[in-house]
Design a protein around this motif. Structure first.
Motif, PDB file in Angstrom:
ATOM      1  N   THR A   1       7.630  -3.446 -11.378  1.00 31.60           N
ATOM      2  CA  THR A   1       6.889  -4.071 -10.043  1.00 31.60           C
ATOM      3  C   THR A   1       6.875  -5.323 -10.233  1.00 31.60           C
ATOM      4  O   THR A   1       6.511  -5.935 -11.033  1.00 31.60           O
ATOM      5  CB  THR A   1       5.617  -3.230  -9.930  1.00 31.60           C
ATOM      6  OG1 THR A   1       6.116  -1.717  -9.768  1.00 31.60           O
ATOM      7  CG2 THR A   1       5.032  -3.496  -8.531  1.00 31.60           C
TER       8      THR A   1
ATOM      9  N   ASP B   1       9.681  -2.979  -5.909  1.00 29.64           N
ATOM     10  CA  ASP B   1       9.900  -2.122  -7.141  1.00 29.64           C
ATOM     11  C   ASP B   1      11.456  -2.001  -7.560  1.00 29.64           C
ATOM     12  O   ASP B   1      12.102  -2.079  -6.332  1.00 29.64           O
ATOM     13  CB  ASP B   1       9.247  -0.713  -6.595  1.00 29.64           C
ATOM     14  CG  ASP B   1       7.517  -0.793  -6.728  1.00 29.64           C
ATOM     15  OD1 ASP B   1       7.258  -1.743  -7.293  1.00 29.64           O
ATOM     16  OD2 ASP B   1       7.036  -0.086  -5.937  1.00 29.64           O
TER      17      ASP B   1
ATOM     18  N   ASP C   1       0.822  -1.353   0.063  1.00 27.16           N
ATOM     19  CA  ASP C   1       0.068  -0.080  -0.093  1.00 27.16           C
ATOM     20  C   ASP C   1       0.838   1.198   0.129  1.00 27.16           C
ATOM     21  O   ASP C   1       0.364   2.359   0.072  1.00 27.16           O
ATOM     22  CB  ASP C   1      -0.941  -0.026   1.237  1.00 27.16           C
ATOM     23  CG  ASP C   1      -0.293  -0.116   2.431  1.00 27.16           C
ATOM     24  OD1 ASP C   1       1.148  -0.245   2.441  1.00 27.16           O
ATOM     25  OD2 ASP C   1      -0.834   0.114   3.565  1.00 27.16           O
ATOM     26  N   ARG C   2       2.043   1.045  -0.269  1.00 25.94           N
ATOM     27  CA  ARG C   2       2.793   2.270  -0.150  1.00 25.94           C
ATOM     28  C   ARG C   2       3.539   2.231  -1.618  1.00 25.94           C
ATOM     29  O   ARG C   2       3.804   1.654  -2.378  1.00 25.94           O
ATOM     30  CB  ARG C   2       4.254   2.013   0.639  1.00 25.94           C
ATOM     31  CG  ARG C   2       3.798   2.282   2.284  1.00 25.94           C
ATOM     32  CD  ARG C   2       5.209   2.323   3.187  1.00 25.94           C
ATOM     33  NE  ARG C   2       4.791   2.571   4.274  1.00 25.94           N
ATOM     34  CZ  ARG C   2       5.549   2.894   5.319  1.00 25.94           C
ATOM     35  NH1 ARG C   2       7.185   2.819   5.183  1.00 25.94           N
ATOM     36  NH2 ARG C   2       5.280   3.257   6.656  1.00 25.94           N
ATOM     37  N   ASP C   3       3.718   3.848  -1.908  1.00 25.85           N
ATOM     38  CA  ASP C   3       4.180   4.015  -2.962  1.00 25.85           C
ATOM     39  C   ASP C   3       5.494   4.683  -3.071  1.00 25.85           C
ATOM     40  O   ASP C   3       6.127   5.297  -2.118  1.00 25.85           O
ATOM     41  CB  ASP C   3       3.672   5.415  -3.920  1.00 25.85           C
ATOM     42  CG  ASP C   3       1.994   4.983  -4.274  1.00 25.85           C
ATOM     43  OD1 ASP C   3       1.752   3.937  -4.557  1.00 25.85           O
ATOM     44  OD2 ASP C   3       1.254   6.019  -4.010  1.00 25.85           O
ATOM     45  N   VAL C   4       6.370   4.080  -4.082  1.00 29.90           N
ATOM     46  CA  VAL C   4       8.077   4.186  -4.088  1.00 29.90           C
ATOM     47  C   VAL C   4       8.490   5.307  -4.656  1.00 29.90           C
ATOM     48  O   VAL C   4       7.876   5.451  -5.967  1.00 29.90           O
ATOM     49  CB  VAL C   4       8.685   2.868  -4.148  1.00 29.90           C
ATOM     50  CG1 VAL C   4       8.506   2.586  -5.574  1.00 29.90           C
ATOM     51  CG2 VAL C   4      10.150   3.109  -4.072  1.00 29.90           C
ATOM     52  N   ILE C   5       9.398   6.337  -4.375  1.00 30.70           N
ATOM     53  CA  ILE C   5       9.801   7.530  -5.231  1.00 30.70           C
ATOM     54  C   ILE C   5      11.463   7.167  -5.171  1.00 30.70           C
ATOM     55  O   ILE C   5      12.132   7.537  -4.268  1.00 30.70           O
ATOM     56  CB  ILE C   5       9.236   8.636  -4.611  1.00 30.70           C
ATOM     57  CG1 ILE C   5       7.894   8.639  -4.315  1.00 30.70           C
ATOM     58  CG2 ILE C   5       9.922  10.017  -5.513  1.00 30.70           C
ATOM     59  CD1 ILE C   5       7.378  10.114  -3.520  1.00 30.70           C
TER      60      ILE C   5
ATOM     61  N   SER D   1       2.810   6.987   1.997  1.00 30.27           N
ATOM     62  CA  SER D   1       1.347   6.075   2.118  1.00 30.27           C
ATOM     63  C   SER D   1       0.494   7.367   2.862  1.00 30.27           C
ATOM     64  O   SER D   1       0.650   7.756   4.077  1.00 30.27           O
ATOM     65  CB  SER D   1       1.654   5.001   3.207  1.00 30.27           C
ATOM     66  OG  SER D   1       0.394   4.347   3.288  1.00 30.27           O
TER      67      SER D   1
ATOM     68  N   PHE E   1       9.146   6.384   0.806  1.00 34.36           N
ATOM     69  CA  PHE E   1       8.032   5.539   0.731  1.00 34.36           C
ATOM     70  C   PHE E   1       7.029   6.430   1.122  1.00 34.36           C
ATOM     71  O   PHE E   1       6.999   6.863   2.148  1.00 34.36           O
ATOM     72  CB  PHE E   1       8.092   4.244   1.469  1.00 34.36           C
ATOM     73  CG  PHE E   1       9.341   3.366   0.947  1.00 34.36           C
ATOM     74  CD1 PHE E   1       8.952   2.429   0.212  1.00 34.36           C
ATOM     75  CD2 PHE E   1      10.440   3.583   1.599  1.00 34.36           C
ATOM     76  CE1 PHE E   1      10.171   1.473  -0.438  1.00 34.36           C
ATOM     77  CE2 PHE E   1      11.584   2.944   0.835  1.00 34.36           C
ATOM     78  CZ  PHE E   1      11.364   1.818  -0.031  1.00 34.36           C
TER      79      PHE E   1
ATOM     80  N   THR F   1       5.280  10.052   4.905  1.00 33.95           N
ATOM     81  CA  THR F   1       6.523   9.790   3.901  1.00 33.95           C
ATOM     82  C   THR F   1       7.773   9.309   4.725  1.00 33.95           C
ATOM     83  O   THR F   1       8.162  10.072   5.796  1.00 33.95           O
ATOM     84  CB  THR F   1       6.860  10.896   3.105  1.00 33.95           C
ATOM     85  OG1 THR F   1       5.892  11.256   2.226  1.00 33.95           O
ATOM     86  CG2 THR F   1       8.285  10.436   2.154  1.00 33.95           C
TER      87      THR F   1
ATOM     88  N   ARG G   1       5.347  -6.013  -2.169  1.00 35.27           N
ATOM     89  CA  ARG G   1       5.727  -5.933  -3.366  1.00 35.27           C
ATOM     90  C   ARG G   1       7.209  -5.548  -3.511  1.00 35.27           C
ATOM     91  O   ARG G   1       7.757  -4.744  -2.597  1.00 35.27           O
ATOM     92  CB  ARG G   1       4.932  -5.105  -4.071  1.00 35.27           C
ATOM     93  CG  ARG G   1       4.815  -3.556  -4.293  1.00 35.27           C
ATOM     94  CD  ARG G   1       4.023  -3.163  -5.327  1.00 35.27           C
ATOM     95  NE  ARG G   1       4.467  -1.394  -5.350  1.00 35.27           N
ATOM     96  CZ  ARG G   1       3.763  -0.622  -5.113  1.00 35.27           C
ATOM     97  NH1 ARG G   1       2.590  -0.760  -4.258  1.00 35.27           N
ATOM     98  NH2 ARG G   1       4.021   0.630  -5.042  1.00 35.27           N
TER      99      ARG G   1
END
Length: 332
Positions: A91, A101, A63-67, A126, A124, A130, A99
């Motif tokens: 991914t 990335d 559920d986290r987005d990676v930058i 969510s 990361f 961050t 997951r």
């Protein structure tokens, strides 16, 4: 003392029981492992200027987005490495909750002996939170271009001489001919250039412009279908442009018959001038539309007649202008 020992034994047994349950059933519900980031290099050692791949791999909650870092961070971000371009993010799902990335950078280095692979910060996100996790730094060996047995740099030997192949001399000959031809064409254009008169749209200078175009035709000796046709096209264009600018007849858009009809409506133009102009235009029509091929001597005679017609028309215009000035000055 025995009572105290029995109490520590019961506490130890309870701790071991809780630890065993955690090992069997895993962590409590809702607990998430911390994200983990690592930097992978495609080679154990590289040469100076050699391109290789640096891959950042992030394992985290689904559920986290990676930058990942941008590819234009410069030495502040990449240290001894130089980023050339960054690839797309890939991914891979480990489970419903985890997951992986990853992103690959094409990089190079110009460091000596070893290059420092710095800490790369990966964020990361969510919701509104961050977290930043960094990779572990490492040193990458850089192999010397000069071999280990080279004691010192040596002066390069003289280049061996080889005979030039025949095609080289042929190419040089073609280039020389092209340069000579270009120079001759430029000299001819300079000699025949008379832009001051020919390109001046002022009606007062229409006679000078037309005369300049006819003088340029004196230097041409037309022979062959295309050359003769171009000669007569330029000749009639000079006359027709003069008629439009100076006499007020739309000669460039009219046929020879229409030009003659317009001149007959001008009583100031003498009949002899009109007759000579018709002969010139009709001769040009035969060349342009009937593929007539007059000899060079006849073309020169037509050119002289065209100049005579031009002189006669200009003399008439100047006489009329002078008369108009006299009438205006004598009127009360």
């Amino acid at each position: 003392m025995q009572r105290r020992m029995r109490r520590w034994t019961r506490i130890n047994d309870r701790f071991l029981l809780v630890l065993g349950l955690l090992l069997v059933w895993g962590p409590p519900a809702g607990a998430q492992p911390e994200p983990r980031v690592e930097a992978r290099v495609s080679a154990d050692s590289v040469r100076i200027g050699e391109r290789f791949t640096l891959t950042l791999v992030a394992t985290h909650a689904a559920d986290r987005d990676v930058i990942f870092p941008r590819g234009d961070g410069g030495s502040v971000l990449f240290g001894d490495l130089r980023a050339i371009r960054r690839g797309a993010i890939r991914t891979r799902r480990l489970s419903a909750a985890r997951r992986v990335d990853s992103v690959a950078y094409e990089v190079t280095t110009f460091a000596l002996d070893s290059a420092r692979v710095p800490v790369f910060p990966v964020r990361f996100a969510s919701g509104g939170d961050t977290a930043v996790v960094g990779t572990s730094p490492r040193m990458l060996p850089v192999v010397s271009v000069v071999g280990p047995d080279a004691e010192a740099l040596r002066t390069p030997a003289a280049l061996a001489s080889f005979p030039r192949p025949a095609w080289v001399w042929g190419l040089l000959g073609l280039l020389t001919a092209a340069l000579l031809g270009g120079g001759a064409y430029g000299w001819w254009r300079w000699r025949t250039h008379d832009a001051d008169a020919a390109d001046d749209p002022d009606p007062e200078h229409a006679y000078e412009a037309a005369s300049a175009r006819l003088r340029r035709l004196e230097r041409r000796h037309p022979s062959g279908r295309e050359a003769v046709k171009a000669f007569y096209v330029d000749l009639t264009e000079a006359l027709r442009v003069y008629l439009a600018r100076r006499v007020g007849i739309e000669a460039p858009e009219q046929t020879t018959a229409e030009v003659m009809a317009a001149l007959r409506r001008r009583p100031e133009v003498r009949a002899e001038t009109t007759r000579r102009l018709r002969a010139v235009l009709e001769q040009a029509d035969l060349v342009k539309f009937a593929d007539a091929q007059p000899p060079p001597t006849e073309s020169r005679s037509v050119l002289d007649d065209a100049q005579g017609v031009l002189d006669a028309l200009e003399a008439t215009r100047r006489r009329d202008e002078a008369q108009a000035l006299d009438d205006a000055s004598s009127s009360p």
